[in-house]
Design a protein around this motif. Structure first.
Motif, PDB file in Angstrom:
ATOM      1  N   ARG A 111      15.055   4.694  -3.975  1.00  0.00           N
ATOM      2  CA  ARG A 111      15.462   5.168  -2.646  1.00  0.00           C
ATOM      3  C   ARG A 111      14.292   5.118  -1.669  1.00  0.00           C
ATOM      4  O   ARG A 111      14.439   4.703  -0.518  1.00  0.00           O
ATOM      5  N   ALA A 112      13.130   5.587  -2.135  1.00  0.00           N
ATOM      6  CA  ALA A 112      11.953   5.597  -1.267  1.00  0.00           C
ATOM      7  C   ALA A 112      11.557   4.171  -0.884  1.00  0.00           C
ATOM      8  O   ALA A 112      11.197   3.907   0.281  1.00  0.00           O
ATOM      9  N   LEU A 113      11.634   3.245  -1.828  1.00  0.00           N
ATOM     10  CA  LEU A 113      11.276   1.866  -1.533  1.00  0.00           C
ATOM     11  C   LEU A 113      12.258   1.228  -0.557  1.00  0.00           C
ATOM     12  O   LEU A 113      11.862   0.469   0.340  1.00  0.00           O
ATOM     13  N   TRP A 114      13.552   1.535  -0.742  1.00  0.00           N
ATOM     14  CA  TRP A 114      14.541   0.971   0.186  1.00  0.00           C
ATOM     15  C   TRP A 114      14.297   1.494   1.605  1.00  0.00           C
ATOM     16  O   TRP A 114      14.367   0.736   2.580  1.00  0.00           O
ATOM     17  N   MET A 115      13.993   2.771   1.712  1.00  0.00           N
ATOM     18  CA  MET A 115      13.684   3.337   3.020  1.00  0.00           C
ATOM     19  C   MET A 115      12.454   2.666   3.609  1.00  0.00           C
ATOM     20  O   MET A 115      12.390   2.402   4.824  1.00  0.00           O
ATOM     21  N   LEU A 116      11.488   2.367   2.762  1.00  0.00           N
ATOM     22  CA  LEU A 116      10.292   1.665   3.220  1.00  0.00           C
ATOM     23  C   LEU A 116      10.657   0.292   3.789  1.00  0.00           C
ATOM     24  O   LEU A 116      10.147  -0.114   4.851  1.00  0.00           O
ATOM     25  N   GLY A 117      11.547  -0.417   3.099  1.00  0.00           N
ATOM     26  CA  GLY A 117      12.000  -1.710   3.603  1.00  0.00           C
ATOM     27  C   GLY A 117      12.712  -1.579   4.929  1.00  0.00           C
ATOM     28  O   GLY A 117      12.519  -2.400   5.844  1.00  0.00           O
ATOM     29  N   GLU A 118      13.540  -0.550   5.068  1.00  0.00           N
ATOM     30  CA  GLU A 118      14.246  -0.326   6.332  1.00  0.00           C
ATOM     31  C   GLU A 118      13.265  -0.052   7.472  1.00  0.00           C
ATOM     32  O   GLU A 118      13.447  -0.531   8.599  1.00  0.00           O
ATOM     33  N   ARG A 119      12.238   0.747   7.182  1.00  0.00           N
ATOM     34  CA  ARG A 119      11.241   1.067   8.213  1.00  0.00           C
ATOM     35  C   ARG A 119      10.484  -0.192   8.647  1.00  0.00           C
ATOM     36  O   ARG A 119      10.211  -0.374   9.839  1.00  0.00           O
ATOM     37  N   MET A 120      10.142  -1.038   7.688  1.00  0.00           N
ATOM     38  CA  MET A 120       9.444  -2.287   8.037  1.00  0.00           C
ATOM     39  C   MET A 120      10.349  -3.191   8.873  1.00  0.00           C
ATOM     40  O   MET A 120       9.910  -3.794   9.857  1.00  0.00           O
ATOM     41  N   ALA A 121      11.630  -3.260   8.503  1.00  0.00           N
ATOM     42  CA  ALA A 121      12.571  -4.066   9.278  1.00  0.00           C
ATOM     43  C   ALA A 121      12.665  -3.541  10.713  1.00  0.00           C
ATOM     44  O   ALA A 121      12.703  -4.321  11.672  1.00  0.00           O
ATOM     45  N   ALA A 122      12.703  -2.225  10.851  1.00  0.00           N
ATOM     46  CA  ALA A 122      12.779  -1.629  12.187  1.00  0.00           C
ATOM     47  C   ALA A 122      11.524  -1.926  12.993  1.00  0.00           C
ATOM     48  O   ALA A 122      11.594  -2.235  14.200  1.00  0.00           O
TER      49      ALA A 122
ATOM     50  N   ASP B 293       0.834  -1.197   0.000  1.00  0.00           N
ATOM     51  CA  ASP B 293       0.000   0.000   0.000  1.00  0.00           C
ATOM     52  C   ASP B 293       0.872   1.250   0.000  1.00  0.00           C
ATOM     53  O   ASP B 293       0.577   2.230  -0.714  1.00  0.00           O
ATOM     54  N   ALA B 294       1.952   1.229   0.793  1.00  0.00           N
ATOM     55  CA  ALA B 294       2.874   2.368   0.808  1.00  0.00           C
ATOM     56  C   ALA B 294       3.555   2.526  -0.543  1.00  0.00           C
ATOM     57  O   ALA B 294       3.746   3.644  -1.032  1.00  0.00           O
ATOM     58  N   ALA B 295       3.915   1.408  -1.174  1.00  0.00           N
ATOM     59  CA  ALA B 295       4.555   1.461  -2.489  1.00  0.00           C
ATOM     60  C   ALA B 295       3.589   2.040  -3.532  1.00  0.00           C
ATOM     61  O   ALA B 295       4.008   2.783  -4.429  1.00  0.00           O
ATOM     62  N   ARG B 296       2.319   1.722  -3.420  1.00  0.00           N
ATOM     63  CA  ARG B 296       1.322   2.266  -4.351  1.00  0.00           C
ATOM     64  C   ARG B 296       1.264   3.789  -4.252  1.00  0.00           C
ATOM     65  O   ARG B 296       1.186   4.488  -5.268  1.00  0.00           O
ATOM     66  N   VAL B 297       1.333   4.308  -3.041  1.00  0.00           N
ATOM     67  CA  VAL B 297       1.330   5.761  -2.854  1.00  0.00           C
ATOM     68  C   VAL B 297       2.617   6.365  -3.401  1.00  0.00           C
ATOM     69  O   VAL B 297       2.605   7.414  -4.066  1.00  0.00           O
ATOM     70  N   ILE B 298       3.755   5.705  -3.146  1.00  0.00           N
ATOM     71  CA  ILE B 298       5.038   6.183  -3.652  1.00  0.00           C
ATOM     72  C   ILE B 298       5.019   6.256  -5.178  1.00  0.00           C
ATOM     73  O   ILE B 298       5.515   7.218  -5.776  1.00  0.00           O
ATOM     74  N   ARG B 299       4.411   5.258  -5.805  1.00  0.00           N
ATOM     75  CA  ARG B 299       4.418   5.194  -7.288  1.00  0.00           C
ATOM     76  C   ARG B 299       3.374   6.116  -7.904  1.00  0.00           C
ATOM     77  O   ARG B 299       3.656   6.795  -8.909  1.00  0.00           O
ATOM     78  N   PHE B 300       2.180   6.160  -7.342  1.00  0.00           N
ATOM     79  CA  PHE B 300       1.086   6.860  -8.022  1.00  0.00           C
ATOM     80  C   PHE B 300       0.546   8.071  -7.266  1.00  0.00           C
ATOM     81  O   PHE B 300      -0.274   8.806  -7.811  1.00  0.00           O
TER      82      PHE B 300
END
Length: 291
Positions: free
Chosen positions: A275-286, A193-200
């Motif tokens: 970059r935004a997606l990688w940050m998203l992955g880092e946030r989920m890992a945290a 869902d976050a990726a959808r917002v990042i993309r569109f």
């Protein structure tokens, strides 16, 4: 970062699949602006012209091998020989390793132009062989270095490359950690869902596209079927960048029409999204308690 299937990408794909680093002739075919012999005519006398070819030669001397290259297609044809270009490098201790599906490689990503649209920008990257995806790590300490067109550019880019190579290697360790983090269905959907917002999404985060978050979790290959964070991230990243997702929407006349997401081919948007997606992955890992 995923790259276009156009002729520009074929030489890069050949190198990634094990035929070895790119030669200058291959680089010139993929990113001719890197070999411009002078700055674009719009640049003033204060602009220090340092050709990317000189930087490539300097990086090669320090063990960095170019493995992928591309350049933008400017609207102004006059800039085509000077436009923004991106070259990915692996250090010699990685560039000549045997390839196997699923392997990830730490990379250094170099971006530059000779028309004033970009300084030399060196950033950390990760390349995944399974789907030929080149990812760009989110900006942060020791992850990104910008070098203006002045002074000893070659030396500064080389120093910056060694700096961000360390960050790329840390990103590989992060990927290994993400592979050990299990996501439930709700967590996977939150990622998508976050990726959808990042993309569109627009500036306020509103999304008008009929393409739904669940589609960002579409499995394109068996190696990405897992419920772990790394598999989920790769599905989301590839579906975001490669496009091809379809849904039914409505046009300006309220008539039903099929919508297909486009592949991201522009360098700036590609890097920004990755970059935004990688940050998203880092946030989920945290959130899942990973360091």
């Amino acid at each position: 970062m995923s790259f276009s299937r156009s002729s520009r990408a074929f030489g890069s794909t050949r190198a990634a699949m094990g035929a070895g680093p790119l030669s200058d002739d291959e680089l010139m075919q993929l990113a001719p602006s890197a070999f411009a012999t002078e700055a674009h005519s719009s640049r003033s006398a204060r602009y220090a012209y340092i050709p990317t070819a000189d930087v490539i030669a300097g990086l090669r001397r320090e063990g960095f091998a170019p493995v992928l290259a591309r350049q933008t297609r400017p609207r102004d044809a006059d800039r085509s020989g000077h436009t923004k270009h991106l070259i990915r490098f692996r250090h010699e201790d990685q560039a000549n390793q045997p390839r196997r599906v699923g392997m990830t490689f730490p990379e250094v990503v170099l971006i530059n132009s000779h028309d004033g649209t970009s300084a030399y920008h060196v950033t950390a990257g990760v390349f995944r062989l399974a789907c030929l995806n080149g990812m760009v790590v989110a900006d942060g300490p020791e992850r990104s270095v910008k070098v203006p067109h002045k002074g000893d550019v070659v030396r500064q880019v080389i120093e910056g490359s060694f700096e961000v190579l360390g960050a790329s290697r840390q990103a590989i360790k992060a990927a290994d950690a993400w592979a050990g983090i299990t996501l439930n269905r709700d967590e996977q959907h939150a990622l998508a869902d976050a990726a959808r917002v990042i993309r569109f999404g627009d500036e306020e985060g509103n999304v008008a596209s009929p393409i739904q978050a669940e589609q960002f979790l579409t499995v394109r290959r068996a190696t990405d079927m897992g419920a772990d964070l790394w598999s989920s991230f790769n599905r989301v990243q590839e579906n975001t960048i490669r496009g091809g997702l379809q849904a039914w929407g409505r046009d300006g006349n309220n008539q039903r029409r099929r919508v297909t997401s486009r592949e991201v081919t522009g360098i700036d948007q590609d890097v920004k999204l990755n970059r935004a997606l990688w940050m998203l992955g880092e946030r989920m890992a945290a959130l899942k308690g990973a360091a």
